[in-house]
Design an enzyme around this catalytic site. Structure first.
Site, PDB file in Angstrom:
ATOM      1  CE  LYS A 122      -0.241  -0.347   5.052  1.00 22.05           C
ATOM      2  NZ  LYS A 122      -1.021  -0.858   6.184  1.00 22.05           N
ATOM      3  CE1 TYR A 132      11.944  32.166   3.138  1.00 23.87           C
ATOM      4  CE2 TYR A 132      12.074  29.782   2.956  1.00 23.87           C
ATOM      5  CZ  TYR A 132      11.802  31.013   2.397  1.00 23.87           C
ATOM      6  OH  TYR A 132      11.382  31.092   1.098  1.00 23.87           O
TER       7      TYR A 132
HETATM    8  C1  LIG Z   1      -0.308  -1.831   6.833  1.00 23.53           C
HETATM    9  C2  LIG Z   1      -0.915  -3.082   7.357  1.00 23.53           C
HETATM   10  C3  LIG Z   1      -0.129  -4.239   7.530  1.00 23.53           C
HETATM   11  C4  LIG Z   1       1.365  -4.233   7.397  1.00 23.53           C
HETATM   12  O1  LIG Z   1       1.933  -3.772   8.611  1.00 23.53           O
HETATM   13  P1  LIG Z   1       3.516  -3.647   8.814  1.00 23.53           P
HETATM   14  O2  LIG Z   1       3.642  -3.175  10.207  1.00 23.53           O
HETATM   15  O3  LIG Z   1       4.009  -2.641   7.829  1.00 23.53           O
HETATM   16  O4  LIG Z   1       4.101  -4.989   8.575  1.00 23.53           O
HETATM   17  C5  LIG Z   1      -0.783  -5.401   7.894  1.00 23.53           C
HETATM   18  N1  LIG Z   1      -2.127  -5.421   8.086  1.00 23.53           N
HETATM   19  C6  LIG Z   1      -2.898  -4.318   7.965  1.00 23.53           C
HETATM   20  C7  LIG Z   1      -4.357  -4.407   8.211  1.00 23.53           C
HETATM   21  C8  LIG Z   1      -2.309  -3.118   7.599  1.00 23.53           C
HETATM   22  O5  LIG Z   1      -3.090  -2.015   7.501  1.00 23.53           O
END
Ligand SMILES: *Cc1c(COP(=O)(O)O)cnc(C)c1O
Length: 375
Positions: free
Chosen positions: A40, A267
Site C-alpha cells: 500500500k 528562513y
Molecule cells: C499496513 C498493514 C499491515 C502491514 O503492517 P507492517 O507493520 O508494515 O508490517 C498489515 N495489516 C494491515 C491491516 C495493515 O493495515
C-alpha cells in the site's frame, strides 16, 4: 537516467534487498504459512509495482493494499497474483476492486449484501476476508457472535466465496505488550472454533512486528509491510534483525560558500555560523519530503562523513555546515538516508529525530523525488 548522473534528489531502491527481505521473512514462517507482501501507499514510498515484483520473487504469494485504486494498478501488472484490499470501500471503489479481481475485506452484513449484489452484476465470485476487531479499534466487527454470523453468511452464499478470518494487532511493536497476547488469544479462540465448522477458512493476523516476535501469530498467512522494505518494525537497527534497508535518499551539494562567523542560513535565521565556516547547499527540502522538523536536527553524508544540517529546511533547499576547511566541491553526492563508505544514516535515526516512525519517513518522500531501481 542512471544514478551517476547528478540530480537534485533521487530515491534509489534496491529491489534485490526487497527480494532478500521477503526470502528472510518466508524462512521464518511457522509451518506452511504464506507471505503476503503489503505494498500500500506506493510500497511505503518505495514503488508498489517494482517492490511487488521483487517480493513475489522473494517468496511472497499474495499482495495486499489499502485502496481499490492500488489494487487496480497491481492487477494491470500481475495477471494472476491474489490481491487483497484491506481497507473500507465506497460502492464505486468496491466496483473497482472487483474489476481488479481483488479479494475483499468484510465486517458488516450490509456490506456483504452489497458485495453479493455487485459480484453478481460483475459475474464474479470474490473471496471475502471477514475482519474481526480484537482490539485495534479501527476496521472490523468487535462482537464475535456477529463475526461468526458473517463467516456463516459468506460460507453459504452463492455470490461470494469464504476466504479468511483475520484481525490486526495494535501493539505488536511493543515487545512487552500484554494486550498483544490478549488480542492473539481472542482471535485464536474464535478462529479455531470457526475453522472446525469451515475447514477451508484461512486465518491471518500478523503484521511485520508480530511475524518477527511470535510464531504463534503466523496462522495460515502473515501480512508484512515494513520489514519487506528492510525497515525495523520496532524502530531499532534493521540489520540486527537481518533486514536490509532498500531505500536511499540522495541529493548533492549544489553550491559551497564561505560564511563569516555570525552569518545565518535560511528562513528565520535559526542558525548562524559560530565561527568562520563553509556551508553546502542541497537542492532538496520539505517539498521532497525532507521534513522541516529536521531543521538543525539531522546529519547528511558527504564524502563518507557526517555533516550537521543547519538552518531551517525550506521547500526546495537545505544547508549543511561543512566546517572551516573543506574539500567538498559543487555537485558532490550527498546522502540523507543510506550509506556512504562505512557511515550510514538509517531511516530509524531520521524517524527518532522527528519523533515519528520509519513508516512515515519513507511514505513522506514526495512524488517530486524520482525513484530509481537497482539490484
Ligand atoms: C499496513 C498493514 C499491515 C502491514 O503492517 P507492517 O507493520 O508494515 O508490517 C498489515 N495489516 C494491515 C491491516 C495493515 O493495515
Amino acid at each position: 537516467m542512471s544514478s551517476d548522473e547528478v540530480r537534485r534528489s533521487l530515491a534509489v531502491i534496491d529491489v534485490g534487498a526487497v527480494e532478500r527481505n521477503c526470502a528472510r521473512l518466508a524462512r521464518e514462517l511457522e509451518g506452511s504459512a504464506a507471505l503476503c507482501a503489503v505494498v500500500k501507499a506506493d510500497g511505503y514510498g518505495h514503488g508498489a509495482i517494482e517492490c511487488a515484483r521483487a517480493a513475489l520473487a522473494g517468496g511472497a504469494t499474495v499482495l495486499a493494499v489499502a485502496a481499490a485504486t492500488e489494487a487496480a494498478e497491481l492487477r494491470a501488472e500481475f495477471d494472476d497474483v491474489p490481491l487483497l484490499v484491506m481497507g473500507a470501500l465506497t460502492p464505486s471503489e468496491l466496483d473497482l476492486a472487483l474489476e481488479a479481481r481483488s479479494e475483499i475485506a468484510v465486517w458488516r452484513l450490509r456490506f456483504l449484501d452489497l458485495l453479493e449484489r455487485r459480484a453478481r452484476e460483475h459475474g464474479l465470485r470474490p473471496r471475502v476476508h471477514v475482519k474481526y476487531d480484537t482490539g485495534m479499534g479501527r476496521l472490523g466487527e468487535r462482537d464475535p457472535v456477529v463475526v461468526a454470523k458473517l463467516v456463516r453468511a459468506a460460507a453459504t452464499s452463492d455470490a461470494v466465496e469464504l476466504g479468511a478470518l483475520w484481525t490486526h494487532f495494535a501493539t505488536a511493536d511493543e515487545p512487552d505488550s500484554a494486550f498483544f497476547d490478549q488480542q492473539l488469544e481472542a482471535f485464536r479462540d474464535l478462529a479455531l472454533e470457526l475453522k472446525e465448522e469451515h475447514p477451508g477458512l484461512l486465518l491471518h493476523a500478523a503484521n511485520s512486528a508480530a511475524t518477527l516476535r511470535e510464531a504463534a501469530s503466523h496462522f495460515d498467512m502473515v501480512r508484512c509491510g515494513i520489514a519487506v522494505y528492510g525497515l525495523d518494525p520496532f524502530g531499532e537497527d534493521p540489520f540486527a534483525r537481518d533486514l536490509e534497508p532498500a531505500l536511499e535518499l540522495r541529493s548533492n551539494v549544489a553550491d559551497v560558500k564561505p560564511f563569516d562567523a555570525g552569518a545565518s542560513a535560511g528562513y528565520g535565521r535559526t542558525w548562524s555560523a559560530p565561527a568562520d565556516t563553509w556551508v553546502g547547499v542541497l537542492p532538496i527540502g520539505y517539498g521532497d519530503g525532507v521534513r522541516r522538523g529536521l531543521s538543525n536536527n539531522a546529519e547528511v553524508l558527504v564524502g563518507g562523513r557526517r555533516y550537521p544540517l543547519v538552518g531551517t529546511i525550506s521547500m526546495d533547499n537545505a544547508t549543511i555546515d561543512l566546517g572551516p576547511e573543506t574539500e567538498v566541491e559543487p555537485w558532490t553526492p550527498a546522502t540523507l538516508i543510506g550509506a556512504q563508505g562505512s557511515e550510514r544514516i538509517l531511516c530509524e535515526e531520521v524517524a527518532r529525530r522527528l519523533d515519528t516512525i520509519n513508516y512515515e519517513v519513507t511514505c513522506g518522500i514526495s512524488p517530486r523525488v524520482p525513484r530509481e531501481y537497482k539490484r
